[in-house]
Every structure is written in structure tokens, then in C-alpha cells.
Design a protein around this motif. Structure first.
Motif: not given
Length: 425
Positions: A138-145, A281-284, A324-332
Motif C-alpha cells: 500500500s505505501g509503495r502503491a500510494f507513493a507511485v500514485f 516502521r512507525r509511519p505516523l 507525510f502524505s504517503v505515511a499518513w495515507m498508509t496509516a489510514l
């Protein structure tokens, strides 16, 4: 690997990303074209602001309804309908500009229709993108998006500016309408056979109340939403109101300021590229630490730094924003149940947008009261203080990335404070 795509980038993800790039190319140029269309019709700077506000107000007013609707109906249908509304409103706007002299109320009304489409599209889109890939990717996919979106925004703004000079704003608005239509047509081909059917049985008020409970039951979530309700407001005030004033007086005019803004856009692309490889490890915690640099542009303008150093600062800030944006969306994606994701996303959108109109309206009076440099230092101080306050929330520091089979919106996985080295790794 399939046809040059990574194994995790399936059909739906590819369609969603391609559609976002197409609509981003059109829309970023159309934002510039709208301002020039208003000015070309004899409008003033105030009229440009009124048309921009006409788009923002329905977005703020209806985004919660859009989130609730996207959790009750098939999200791809909500997205296609929203794209159709945006295509029609931009097409009508283009027709007005190309065939006559549009009136201010007509342009404001059509901008409001576009904002309405965005209010329904945005929460549904965020619910669809990460649902199209497994939690592991999810993190990598959202980053590419995000990298595709940011690149499209940069390219679209540059192309739009050139086209406005060459053929006028009306044709750029028409191209945006065509881009929305094309993106909507692509999204209509999403494969939703594996998505559980949504009955839509609960009422709208109950759906919104359930979404609110999801937000307030998670301290890490509501604290960050509250933080950005003010952080976004002061950043927009600094960059939309104070930045051009400093650029005109100290930096050499709009040219250097435009270069600095371009560096910010390039930084967001670089940040997204970084997040395709980096999985904190801790996205937030990682994301929140990257909010501190958002104070730097306001501080750089307050000094003020030279145009060259300001460009460097803006580029680094763009990288931080994207991390921040990618880490935040990964946590959500990890913590929020899929069936409630759009509702929670809509509260996030509301928090991010609600303070912006008031902040931009008050920017001038605040400057008159305390001076331009003091106002800019105040903007930087708000970012620093609020970010430090969010980091005082234990769940923000401890919420950890979980294994893919553990992702599903349960209780947050909070790492105990044991001695294990740096937290943000």
C-alpha cells in the motif's frame, strides 16, 4: 511483472493511476485558465478570488456527504458521476468563454458545480486507490500514485500556461472538460466483481455519525486532523497572500516566486519517489517529524532569504510534504475499516479545508496589525507548535506498520516503548 508493470500494480490500480494523471494534467492548467478567464472578462483580482471561493465553499459544505455516500454506494460509480459533473461544468465554462463574454455570476456558478463534483469525488477516490492493492504494497502503491499526480500537476500547469498564451483560456478549459470525461470513462471500466455489495441501508445522518465515531475514537487521527486544520490554513495564507508580496518587494517579482513554487512541485515528486523505497516502521512518527519543515517557507520569507535559497527551501519542503502524505495515507489504510474509509477520509478533507477561507480573509488584517514579517513568523510558529503538540500524543509516536495479514481496521498496533533504537526507522 506484467507488460512492464510491477506485480502489485493490478488492472484497477493501473486504471485509477492513469485516470488521475489525465485529470490532473487538465485540471492544473484549468485553475490558471479560470483566473485568466475572469480577468479577460473584465474582472478584478477580487472577482478572481470570488470565483475561487465559489469552488471552495461547496467542497467544504458537501465533502462529508460525499464521504458518506461513497461508503453506501459503489465507489467507482460515485467517482464516474463526479467526473461527469466536472466535465459538464468545465465544458459549459469553456463554451461561455469561447462564445461570448461570461458574467461573474455564471463563472461562479459553474465553479461551484466543479467544487461539488470534487466534494463527492475526493473521499471515494481515496477509498478506491488503496483498496486496489494489498496491504503489503500500500505505501509503495500510494507513493507511485502520488508521484504520477504530482508530475501531472506540474506538467499540466506549465502546459496550461503556454496554451493560455497561445490559444486563450477557453480552449484550456475545454481540454480540462475532455480530460474529466476521459478519466471518468476509464474509471467506468474498473473491475468491482470482488468488492462486497453495499446496501446503503443506513441513513445519511447515521452514516456520518459512525464516521465521526471512527475519528474521535482514535487520538492519533483526530489530533492530526485538528493539527492540519490550522497548519494548512496558515501555509495557504503565507504562500497565497504573503509570498507574492515578499516576492514583489524583495525577490525580483513573480518570476523567482514561480521558480520557487515549481521547486516545491519537483520536491513532491522526489518525495513520492523516495517513499516507493522507504517503508518506515512507525509511519505516523516519521510523517509528523516531516511536518516541521513546513514552517521553513514562512520563515524564509520572513528573513527574507534570497530567491535561490528560497527555491532550495521550497524543494525540501515539497519532499517533506510528500513523505507525510504517503505515511499518513498508509496509516489510514491500515487502521480504518474499508467500509468506513471514505467517511473518515471526508472528515480529514474537511479538517484540511475548513480553515483556509478564513485564514486567507484574515491574512491582510493580521498583516496590517502586526506587520508582514511578524505575520510570517507567526505562521511558522503555528506549524512548529502544533506539530510538537501532535508528537506529544503517544499513539502518534508508537503506531506501527503491521504485517499485511493484520491490516483490517482493528485497534491500533502501538509499539511498546522498549529500547530498540531510533523509532522512525
Amino acid at each position: 511483472m506484467r507488460a512492464g508493470r510491477p506485480a502489485w500494480a493490478g488492472r484497477n490500480y493501473t486504471i485509477l493511476t492513469a485516470a488521475a494523471v489525465i485529470s490532473g494534467l487538465g485540471h492544473s492548467g484549468a485553475l490558471i485558465a479560470t483566473a485568466f478567464a475572469v480577468l479577460g472578462a473584465g474582472g478584478s483580482a477580487t472577482d478572481v478570488g470570488l470565483v475561487a471561493a465559489a469552488r471552495t465553499v461547496p467542497l467544504i459544505a458537501l465533502v462529508l456527504v460525499g464521504g458518506a455516500l461513497a461508503d453506501r454506494l459503489p465507489r467507482h460509480r460515485v467517482m464516474v458521476a463526479a467526473n461527469a459533473l466536472s466535465a459538464l461544468s468545465q465544458g459549459a465554462f469553456a463554451l461561455l468563454v469561447l462564445t461570448g463574454e461570461p458574467r461573474l455570476w455564471q463563472m461562479a456558478a459553474l465553479a461551484a458545480l466543479g467544487g461539488t463534483g470534487q466534494a463527492f469525488f475526493a473521499p471515494a477516490s481515496e477509498g478506491m486507490v488503496l483498496a486496489s492493492v494489498s496491504g503489503e504494497h500500500s505505501g509503495r502503491a500510494f507513493a507511485v500514485f502520488r508521484m504520477g499526480m504530482n508530475g501531472a500537476n506540474i506538467g499540466g500547469a506549465a502546459l496550461g500556461g503556454a496554451l493560455i498564451a497561445a490559444v486563450g483560456p477557453g480552449w484550456v478549459l475545454a481540454a480540462d472538460a475532455a480530460a474529466f470525461a476521459c478519466a471518468g470513462a476509464l474509471r467506468a471500466f474498473l473491475d468491482v466483481s470482488g468488492v462486497p455489495p453495499r446496501t446503503g441501508g443506513e441513513g445519511m445522518v447515521r452514516a456520518l455519525r459512525d464516521g465521526w465515531r471512527e475519528v474521535v475514537s482514535r487520538p492519533w487521527l483526530w489530533s492530526v486532523v485538528m493539527q492540519f486544520s490550522l497548519v494548512n490554513a496558515v501555509i495557504v495564507a503565507a504562500e497565497a497572500v504573503y509570498g507574492p508580496l515578499i516576492a514583489q518587494a524583495r525577490l525580483g517579482g513573480p518570476g523567482p516566486w514561480g521558480v520557487a513554487l515549481g521547486a516545491f512541485g519537483a520536491g513532491t515528486v522526489a518525495g513520492a519517489l523516495l517513499m516507493t523505497r522507504y517503508r518506515p516502521r512507525r509511519p505516523l512518527l516519521t510523517g509528523s517529524l516531516c511536518v516541521f519543515p513546513l514552517a521553513l517557507p514562512s520563515a524564509a520569507l520572513a528573513v527574507p532569504l534570497s530567491a535561490g535559497w528560497l527555491t532550495v527551501v521550497m524543494g525540501l519542503t515539497g519532499v517533506s510534504v510528500e513523505v507525510f502524505s504517503v505515511a499518513w495515507m498508509t496509516a489510514l489504510h491500515q487502521e480504518i475499516p474499508e467500509e468506513k474509509f471514505s467517511r473518515v477520509s471526508s472528515y480529514d478533507w474537511l479538517g484540511s479545508l475548513a480553515g483556509v477561507p478564513l485564514a486567507t480573509a484574515l491574512a491582510g488584517p493580521v498583516q496590517d496589525a502586526v506587520g508582514l514579517r511578524a505575520a510570517l513568523w507567526g505562521c511558522a510558529g503555528v506549524v512548529v507548535v502544533l506539530t510538537a503538540a501532535v508528537l506529544a500524543v503517544p499513539d502518534v509516536r508508537r503506531l506501527a506498520r503491521r504485517a499485511p495479514d493484520e491490516v483490517g481496521g482493528g485497534a491500533p498496533d502501538v509499539v511498546p516503548p522498549v529500547a530498540e533504537g531510533p523509532a522512525a526507522g
